[in-house]
Design a protein around this motif. Structure first.
Motif, PDB file in Angstrom:
ATOM      1  N   ALA A  85     -78.641  76.010  30.649  1.00  0.00           N
ATOM      2  CA  ALA A  85     -78.679  74.613  30.212  1.00  0.00           C
ATOM      3  C   ALA A  85     -77.399  73.852  30.555  1.00  0.00           C
ATOM      4  N   TYR A  86     -76.329  74.558  30.827  1.00  0.00           N
ATOM      5  CA  TYR A  86     -75.012  73.949  30.989  1.00  0.00           C
ATOM      6  C   TYR A  86     -74.953  73.017  32.186  1.00  0.00           C
ATOM      7  N   ARG A  87     -74.441  71.812  31.931  1.00  0.00           N
ATOM      8  CA  ARG A  87     -74.182  70.840  32.988  1.00  0.00           C
ATOM      9  C   ARG A  87     -72.716  70.442  32.873  1.00  0.00           C
ATOM     10  N   PRO A  88     -71.857  71.015  33.721  1.00  0.00           N
ATOM     11  CA  PRO A  88     -70.414  70.877  33.536  1.00  0.00           C
ATOM     12  C   PRO A  88     -69.918  69.442  33.494  1.00  0.00           C
ATOM     13  N   GLU A  89     -70.416  68.587  34.377  1.00  0.00           N
ATOM     14  CA  GLU A  89     -69.899  67.218  34.427  1.00  0.00           C
ATOM     15  C   GLU A  89     -70.290  66.449  33.170  1.00  0.00           C
ATOM     16  N   ALA A  90     -71.539  66.586  32.758  1.00  0.00           N
ATOM     17  CA  ALA A  90     -71.976  65.909  31.531  1.00  0.00           C
ATOM     18  C   ALA A  90     -71.224  66.458  30.324  1.00  0.00           C
ATOM     19  N   ALA A  91     -71.051  67.768  30.275  1.00  0.00           N
ATOM     20  CA  ALA A  91     -70.341  68.385  29.154  1.00  0.00           C
ATOM     21  C   ALA A  91     -68.897  67.905  29.089  1.00  0.00           C
ATOM     22  N   ARG A  92     -68.246  67.845  30.253  1.00  0.00           N
ATOM     23  CA  ARG A  92     -66.856  67.382  30.281  1.00  0.00           C
ATOM     24  C   ARG A  92     -66.740  65.947  29.790  1.00  0.00           C
ATOM     25  N   LEU A  93     -67.629  65.084  30.281  1.00  0.00           N
ATOM     26  CA  LEU A  93     -67.561  63.677  29.907  1.00  0.00           C
ATOM     27  C   LEU A  93     -67.870  63.478  28.429  1.00  0.00           C
ATOM     28  N   ALA A  94     -68.878  64.185  27.912  1.00  0.00           N
ATOM     29  CA  ALA A  94     -69.215  64.062  26.500  1.00  0.00           C
ATOM     30  C   ALA A  94     -68.072  64.566  25.618  1.00  0.00           C
ATOM     31  N   TRP A  95     -67.422  65.636  26.042  1.00  0.00           N
ATOM     32  CA  TRP A  95     -66.272  66.168  25.296  1.00  0.00           C
ATOM     33  C   TRP A  95     -65.127  65.166  25.292  1.00  0.00           C
ATOM     34  N   GLU A  96     -64.819  64.594  26.443  1.00  0.00           N
ATOM     35  CA  GLU A  96     -63.739  63.612  26.509  1.00  0.00           C
ATOM     36  C   GLU A  96     -64.054  62.393  25.647  1.00  0.00           C
ATOM     37  N   ARG A  97     -65.293  61.952  25.676  1.00  0.00           N
ATOM     38  CA  ARG A  97     -65.683  60.806  24.850  1.00  0.00           C
ATOM     39  C   ARG A  97     -65.606  61.139  23.370  1.00  0.00           C
ATOM     40  N   THR A  98     -65.979  62.347  23.015  1.00  0.00           N
ATOM     41  CA  THR A  98     -65.903  62.750  21.615  1.00  0.00           C
ATOM     42  C   THR A  98     -64.458  62.789  21.145  1.00  0.00           C
ATOM     43  N   LEU A  99     -63.585  63.375  21.941  1.00  0.00           N
ATOM     44  CA  LEU A  99     -62.174  63.436  21.564  1.00  0.00           C
ATOM     45  C   LEU A  99     -61.577  62.033  21.424  1.00  0.00           C
ATOM     46  N   ALA A 100     -61.911  61.149  22.341  1.00  0.00           N
ATOM     47  CA  ALA A 100     -61.388  59.778  22.264  1.00  0.00           C
ATOM     48  C   ALA A 100     -61.937  59.054  21.031  1.00  0.00           C
ATOM     49  N   PHE A 101     -63.206  59.272  20.745  1.00  0.00           N
ATOM     50  CA  PHE A 101     -63.834  58.665  19.560  1.00  0.00           C
ATOM     51  C   PHE A 101     -63.173  59.161  18.283  1.00  0.00           C
ATOM     52  N   PHE A 102     -62.957  60.456  18.194  1.00  0.00           N
ATOM     53  CA  PHE A 102     -62.319  61.004  17.011  1.00  0.00           C
ATOM     54  C   PHE A 102     -60.870  60.523  16.888  1.00  0.00           C
ATOM     55  N   ALA A 103     -60.174  60.421  18.006  1.00  0.00           N
ATOM     56  CA  ALA A 103     -58.796  59.941  17.962  1.00  0.00           C
ATOM     57  C   ALA A 103     -58.719  58.530  17.397  1.00  0.00           C
ATOM     58  N   ARG A 104     -59.724  57.708  17.696  1.00  0.00           N
ATOM     59  CA  ARG A 104     -59.734  56.338  17.175  1.00  0.00           C
ATOM     60  C   ARG A 104     -59.961  56.295  15.670  1.00  0.00           C
ATOM     61  N   HIS A 105     -60.596  57.307  15.127  1.00  0.00           N
ATOM     62  CA  HIS A 105     -60.986  57.263  13.713  1.00  0.00           C
ATOM     63  C   HIS A 105     -60.264  58.285  12.857  1.00  0.00           C
ATOM     64  N   ALA A 106     -59.314  58.996  13.466  1.00  0.00           N
ATOM     65  CA  ALA A 106     -58.553  59.990  12.702  1.00  0.00           C
ATOM     66  C   ALA A 106     -57.211  59.438  12.229  1.00  0.00           C
TER      67      ALA A 106
END
Length: 222
Positions: free
Chosen positions: A201-222
């Protein structure tokens, strides 16, 4: 490391935790239907490497006593086993264990929430029902569309695969229409569980982008 938690109704469950006790922010990671298996433990470890205190509760412990900390693989038999456990655990019962995991982040002033598949769905439910968390990032949460009209109490981000046969794009469109304030991302070439490395199931590019977006989202709200 594994640790024991006690929910408000007295139920004792296992959780996997990693990251510095002194971290300002903590992340509760909610699992797929496969329990706190190596993939989900790896997700906790990745958050710990980013400086978060991260914890994943074993939500299936209510159905598997005396075994705790259930870890399933991805065979057809294990998929059916996980689905059966999931169906037997109501959202309001899972919430007790999720809140117990958040309470274990005693040293963290800010608590964030993320989840995958069933955990992604529960992340949305908690975003609408709980006042514990500052923000939630939901990865390929099947079933969210059934609660698309609920009102989130916190900022929410969602990630879906454009080729996810278990979550049709019509569901994603329904969520988008009902929740225009949600930061919603669709990865066109990805299917379900696209972030699960070491599986087809792994899609490296999508996984990388979703991870980066999640980290940025959490950084804004932490």
């Amino acid at each position: 490391m594994d640790m024991s938690l006690t929910a408000s109704d007295g139920h004792v469950l296992t959780a996997y935790v990693n990251g510095p006790d002194t971290a300002r922010a903590g992340v509760v990671v909610l699992p797929e239907i496969f329990g706190i298996n190596p993939y989900i433990r790896g997700v906790v470890d990745r958050y710990a490497a980013q400086g978060y205190r991260a914890i994943c509760p074993s939500l299936f412990d209510r159905r598997t006593a005396p075994d705790t900390g259930l870890q399933l693989g991805y065979s057809p038999e294990e998929i059916q086993r996980g689905l059966g456990y999931k169906k037997a655990i109501a959202d309001d019962i899972a919430r007790l264990d999720i809140e117990a995991a958040a309470a274990a982040l005693r040293g963290q002033a800010v608590k964030l929430l993320t989840g995958y598949c069933w955990g992604g769905y529960l992340s949305w439910r908690m975003a609408c029902l709980s006042d514990t968390f500052a923000a939630a990032s939901c990865w390929h949460g099947g079933g969210i569309a059934r609660h698309a009209g609920d009102t989130a109490r916190i900022p929410v981000q969602m990630h879906f695969g454009g080729q996810d046969h278990s979550i049709p794009l019509s569901d994603v469109d329904q969520i988008r229409a009902a929740q225009p304030q949600v930061e919603l991302h669709v990865y066109a070439d990805a299917g379900h569980s696209f972030g699960r490395d070491a599986t087809p199931a792994y899609r490296p590019e999508a996984a990388r982008l979703a991870w980066e977006r999640t980290l940025a989202f959490f950084a804004r709200h932490a």
